[in-house]
Write an enzyme that holds these catalytic residues in place. Structure first.
Site, PDB file in Angstrom:
ATOM      1  N   GLU A 130     -34.797  11.942 -12.679  1.00 37.72           N
ATOM      2  CA  GLU A 130     -35.258  11.894 -11.234  1.00 37.72           C
ATOM      3  C   GLU A 130     -34.026  12.706 -10.295  1.00 37.72           C
ATOM      4  O   GLU A 130     -33.128  13.160 -11.146  1.00 37.72           O
ATOM      5  CB  GLU A 130     -35.009  10.353 -10.610  1.00 37.72           C
ATOM      6  CG  GLU A 130     -36.139   9.518 -10.980  1.00 37.72           C
ATOM      7  CD  GLU A 130     -36.058   8.218 -10.409  1.00 37.72           C
ATOM      8  OE1 GLU A 130     -34.904   7.784  -9.701  1.00 37.72           O
ATOM      9  OE2 GLU A 130     -37.154   7.302 -10.665  1.00 37.72           O
ATOM     10  N   SER A 138     -28.959  11.733 -16.780  1.00 40.85           N
ATOM     11  CA  SER A 138     -27.884  10.824 -18.003  1.00 40.85           C
ATOM     12  C   SER A 138     -27.887   9.348 -17.592  1.00 40.85           C
ATOM     13  O   SER A 138     -28.251   8.546 -18.700  1.00 40.85           O
ATOM     14  CB  SER A 138     -26.625  11.371 -17.880  1.00 40.85           C
ATOM     15  OG  SER A 138     -26.447  12.689 -18.247  1.00 40.85           O
ATOM     16  N   TRP A 178     -37.916  17.406 -13.362  1.00 44.18           N
ATOM     17  CA  TRP A 178     -37.675  18.167 -14.658  1.00 44.18           C
ATOM     18  C   TRP A 178     -38.847  17.630 -15.579  1.00 44.18           C
ATOM     19  O   TRP A 178     -38.487  17.712 -16.653  1.00 44.18           O
ATOM     20  CB  TRP A 178     -36.388  17.978 -15.127  1.00 44.18           C
ATOM     21  CG  TRP A 178     -35.129  18.322 -14.379  1.00 44.18           C
ATOM     22  CD1 TRP A 178     -34.086  17.254 -13.782  1.00 44.18           C
ATOM     23  CD2 TRP A 178     -34.942  19.481 -14.073  1.00 44.18           C
ATOM     24  NE1 TRP A 178     -33.310  18.111 -13.178  1.00 44.18           N
ATOM     25  CE2 TRP A 178     -33.619  19.357 -13.250  1.00 44.18           C
ATOM     26  CE3 TRP A 178     -35.277  20.746 -13.982  1.00 44.18           C
ATOM     27  CZ2 TRP A 178     -32.893  20.372 -12.658  1.00 44.18           C
ATOM     28  CZ3 TRP A 178     -34.293  21.962 -13.728  1.00 44.18           C
ATOM     29  CH2 TRP A 178     -33.520  21.765 -12.876  1.00 44.18           C
ATOM     30  N   GLU A 188     -33.090  15.998 -23.070  1.00 51.52           N
ATOM     31  CA  GLU A 188     -33.050  14.856 -24.033  1.00 51.52           C
ATOM     32  C   GLU A 188     -31.685  14.341 -24.450  1.00 51.52           C
ATOM     33  O   GLU A 188     -31.440  14.010 -25.666  1.00 51.52           O
ATOM     34  CB  GLU A 188     -33.892  15.294 -25.608  1.00 51.52           C
ATOM     35  CG  GLU A 188     -35.434  15.337 -25.266  1.00 51.52           C
ATOM     36  CD  GLU A 188     -36.267  14.925 -26.173  1.00 51.52           C
ATOM     37  OE1 GLU A 188     -37.277  15.246 -26.368  1.00 51.52           O
ATOM     38  OE2 GLU A 188     -35.804  13.858 -27.201  1.00 51.52           O
TER      39      GLU A 188
HETATM   40  C1  FAD Z   1     -35.880  22.497 -18.825  1.00 53.72           C
HETATM   41  C2  FAD Z   1     -35.796  21.068 -18.682  1.00 53.72           C
HETATM   42  C3  FAD Z   1     -36.995  20.076 -19.067  1.00 53.72           C
HETATM   43  C4  FAD Z   1     -36.663  18.498 -19.142  1.00 53.72           C
HETATM   44  N1  FAD Z   1     -37.784  17.909 -19.301  1.00 53.72           N
HETATM   45  C5  FAD Z   1     -37.826  16.598 -18.813  1.00 53.72           C
HETATM   46  C6  FAD Z   1     -38.825  15.578 -19.230  1.00 53.72           C
HETATM   47  O1  FAD Z   1     -39.869  15.971 -19.793  1.00 53.72           O
HETATM   48  N2  FAD Z   1     -38.610  14.348 -18.835  1.00 53.72           N
HETATM   49  C7  FAD Z   1     -37.664  13.879 -18.252  1.00 53.72           C
HETATM   50  O2  FAD Z   1     -37.548  12.686 -18.016  1.00 53.72           O
HETATM   51  N3  FAD Z   1     -36.538  14.785 -18.165  1.00 53.72           N
HETATM   52  C8  FAD Z   1     -36.373  16.080 -18.218  1.00 53.72           C
HETATM   53  N4  FAD Z   1     -35.330  16.944 -18.132  1.00 53.72           N
HETATM   54  C9  FAD Z   1     -34.285  16.140 -17.430  1.00 53.72           C
HETATM   55  C10 FAD Z   1     -32.906  16.191 -18.488  1.00 53.72           C
HETATM   56  O3  FAD Z   1     -33.271  14.840 -19.469  1.00 53.72           O
HETATM   57  C11 FAD Z   1     -31.727  15.972 -17.844  1.00 53.72           C
HETATM   58  O4  FAD Z   1     -31.393  16.966 -17.125  1.00 53.72           O
HETATM   59  C12 FAD Z   1     -30.543  15.582 -18.346  1.00 53.72           C
HETATM   60  O5  FAD Z   1     -30.741  14.344 -18.928  1.00 53.72           O
HETATM   61  C13 FAD Z   1     -29.422  15.660 -17.751  1.00 53.72           C
HETATM   62  O6  FAD Z   1     -29.592  14.828 -16.385  1.00 53.72           O
HETATM   63  P1  FAD Z   1     -28.960  15.405 -15.273  1.00 53.72           P
HETATM   64  O7  FAD Z   1     -29.765  16.849 -15.157  1.00 53.72           O
HETATM   65  O8  FAD Z   1     -29.507  14.603 -14.100  1.00 53.72           O
HETATM   66  O9  FAD Z   1     -27.559  15.748 -15.310  1.00 53.72           O
HETATM   67  P2  FAD Z   1     -26.394  14.627 -15.206  1.00 53.72           P
HETATM   68  O10 FAD Z   1     -26.639  13.302 -15.591  1.00 53.72           O
HETATM   69  O11 FAD Z   1     -26.088  14.736 -13.690  1.00 53.72           O
HETATM   70  O12 FAD Z   1     -25.166  15.065 -15.941  1.00 53.72           O
HETATM   71  C14 FAD Z   1     -24.323  16.358 -15.093  1.00 53.72           C
HETATM   72  C15 FAD Z   1     -23.238  16.667 -16.332  1.00 53.72           C
HETATM   73  O13 FAD Z   1     -22.361  15.588 -16.331  1.00 53.72           O
HETATM   74  C16 FAD Z   1     -22.189  15.047 -17.780  1.00 53.72           C
HETATM   75  N5  FAD Z   1     -22.243  13.494 -17.739  1.00 53.72           N
HETATM   76  C17 FAD Z   1     -22.804  12.650 -17.288  1.00 53.72           C
HETATM   77  N6  FAD Z   1     -22.530  11.500 -17.473  1.00 53.72           N
HETATM   78  C18 FAD Z   1     -21.454  11.525 -18.330  1.00 53.72           C
HETATM   79  C19 FAD Z   1     -20.708  10.464 -18.983  1.00 53.72           C
HETATM   80  N7  FAD Z   1     -20.862   9.315 -18.907  1.00 53.72           N
HETATM   81  N8  FAD Z   1     -19.612  11.016 -19.552  1.00 53.72           N
HETATM   82  C20 FAD Z   1     -19.372  12.500 -19.867  1.00 53.72           C
HETATM   83  N9  FAD Z   1     -20.161  13.387 -19.150  1.00 53.72           N
HETATM   84  C21 FAD Z   1     -21.250  13.074 -18.442  1.00 53.72           C
HETATM   85  C22 FAD Z   1     -23.588  15.615 -18.410  1.00 53.72           C
HETATM   86  O14 FAD Z   1     -23.013  15.517 -19.739  1.00 53.72           O
HETATM   87  C23 FAD Z   1     -23.686  16.908 -17.837  1.00 53.72           C
HETATM   88  O15 FAD Z   1     -22.994  17.991 -18.301  1.00 53.72           O
HETATM   89  C24 FAD Z   1     -35.632  18.173 -18.288  1.00 53.72           C
HETATM   90  C25 FAD Z   1     -34.443  18.991 -18.067  1.00 53.72           C
HETATM   91  C26 FAD Z   1     -34.686  20.366 -18.139  1.00 53.72           C
HETATM   92  C27 FAD Z   1     -33.625  21.052 -17.491  1.00 53.72           C
END
Ligand code: FAD
Length: 391
Positions: free
Chosen positions: A137, A142, A166, A372
């Site tokens: 969302e 994560s 995404w 993922e």
């Molecule tokens: C091209 C693309 C396709 C995608 N396709 C899908 C899809 O089909 N379905 C779907 O549901 N999602 C999809 N996603 C979403 C993707 O799974 C998320 O972007 C990813 O899980 C990271 O979440 P976020 O972007 O909210 O980053 P955040 O969770 O906000 O993380 C930001 C940073 O903080 C770090 N971080 C967060 N928590 C911790 C922790 N506890 N300890 C250490 N570091 C941490 C992360 O590793 C990252 O570096 C897609 C994303 C992209 C870019």
């Protein structure tokens, strides 16, 4: 010996006829159908709908679905070999396959017999197009357990409200597997639903203008009083988070395969360029620096293969392989990042030009460390298991 057999032979492992068959079918399709338009798709971001429909008819959108539900019943090793083959040519198509297979596996493992008959069978036969996996969302990725899309039961319908972001294939999916909060805070409050494409109240947001994997159709989804029948709940009410995790773990090897495909493509291009390009009276390949870069890349790529195949084999033996799937994703995606960077460098200025596929490989590779489960999340999984096992 076929090209696939000789490439796999290098890994020093035996592969079944079925595994080699699926690798070859994917590879033939990739080079025959996807290669001609790959650069153009990257430029325009046009979703490869026709190719995906064909891959659906071939069973490649539902590879791990059981035969009794109309699926190809490919094992995990066959799955990663197919992912690698497709990604060598078009990483956008490969990630569409990854998310479609993720959605299909959820229905296969957790769908009721009626859901599997109504949704999975036609999907597995390629009549519904791709499927989407809608977990992330705008406010959480994560930390998926913090999701806020809501689901309330109203008579014999679930009513969904909220936003997803995404979502790969989101605009083209015939069905979406959507995770929404039905029962209060935390991971225990989340349920999973089938939302058919085109359902009233389901909105498709703007397509993301991405750095790489530009043709994978990444969009936001909105739910505005979006109603689905009560029997579209997958598995147990409030069991959705466990369902998401059960699919995401094994799904990670697909992203390892995808990264290996990108890196194989870049390494092949870098190797042949190093033999052709001359500087200071020699081929680049004659410089020891070039040789060391190629040697490091081949070694890391083979290590990535072996980690991925170990995880795939463990999954095929019904081991959860939680650490091993995370290690495979972590190592393969980071090795891929290093390799595409080195291959751009070998190409010199040409590596920075859209005329050369290594430039696309470089951009396509970056997101594999993010989606993922980011690589930080993979490290958390690996460390958690390591610490648990040693206590
Ligand atoms: C091209 C693309 C396709 C995608 N396709 C899908 C899809 O089909 N379905 C779907 O549901 N999602 C999809 N996603 C979403 C993707 O799974 C998320 O972007 C990813 O899980 C990271 O979440 P976020 O972007 O909210 O980053 P955040 O969770 O906000 O993380 C930001 C940073 O903080 C770090 N971080 C967060 N928590 C911790 C922790 N506890 N300890 C250490 N570091 C941490 C992360 O590793 C990252 O570096 C897609 C994303 C992209 C870019």
């Amino acid at each position: 010996m076929s090209e696939v057999a000789s490439r796999l032979g290098r890994l020093g492992m035996a592969f079944s006829e079925e595994q080699q068959f699926v690798a070859k079918a994917a590879r033939d399709f990739a080079y025959g159908n996807l290669r001609p338009g790959a650069r153009e798709r990257d430029r325009t971001g046009k979703f490869p709908l026709e190719a995906i429909s064909e891959l659906g008819r071939m069973g490649l959108l539902a590879m791990k679905v059981k035969g009794e539900d109309g699926g190809a019943e490919t094992d995990n090793v066959g799955y990663v070999l197919a992912m690698e083959s497709i990604a060598e040519v078009c990483a956008s198509t490969a990630v569409i396959l990854a998310s479609s297979n993720l959605a299909a596996k959820i229905l296969s493992d957790h769908g009721s017999p009626a859901q599997r008959e109504k949704w999975l069978r036609p999907y597995a036969q390629g009549t519904l197009g791709p499927a989407s996996f809608a977990l992330s969302e705008p406010g959480c990725g994560s930390d998926a357990a913090a999701l806020t899309t809501s689901a309330r039961l109203d008579g014999n319908e679930w009513v969904l409200n909220g936003e997803k972001m995404w979502i790969t294939s989101g605009a083209h999916a015939g069905m979406h597997i959507v995770f929404a909060r039905s029962d209060g805070p935390g991971p225990e409050g989340i349920s999973a639903f089938i939302v058919p494409g085109g359902t009233r109240g389901l909105g498709i947001g703007k397509e993301e203008d991405k750095m790489g994997q530009r043709a994978s159709g990444t969009v936001g989804l909105s739910f505005d009083e979006c109603r689905v029948p009560a029997d579209h709940l997958i598995g147990k009410r409030a069991g959705g988070y466990a369902i998401a995790l059960s699919a995401l773990g094994p799904g990670r090897i697909g992203i390892a395969g995808l990264s290996i495909g990108i890196a194989e493509s870049a390494l092949a291009a870098g190797t042949s360029y190093a033999k052709e390009r001359r500087a200071f009276g020699s081929a680049l390949a004659d410089f020891q620096n070039t040789q060391f870069v190629l040697a490091d890349s081949r070694t890391e790529l083979d290590a990535a293969w072996l980690l991925m195949l170990r995880a795939a084999r463990l999954l095929d033996e019904k081991d959860k392989a939680a650490s091993e799937t995370s290690m495979a994703k972590l190592f393969a995606t980071e090795a891929c990042g290093r390799i595409v960077d080195r291959m751009v460098q070998i190409h010199g200025g040409y590596g920075y030009s859209r005329e050369f596929d290594v430039e696309r490989n470089y951009r396509d590779a970056r997101v594999t460390r993010i989606y993922e489960g980011t690589n930080e999340i993979q490290r958390i999984v690996i460390a958690r298991n390591l610490l648990r096992e040693s206590s």
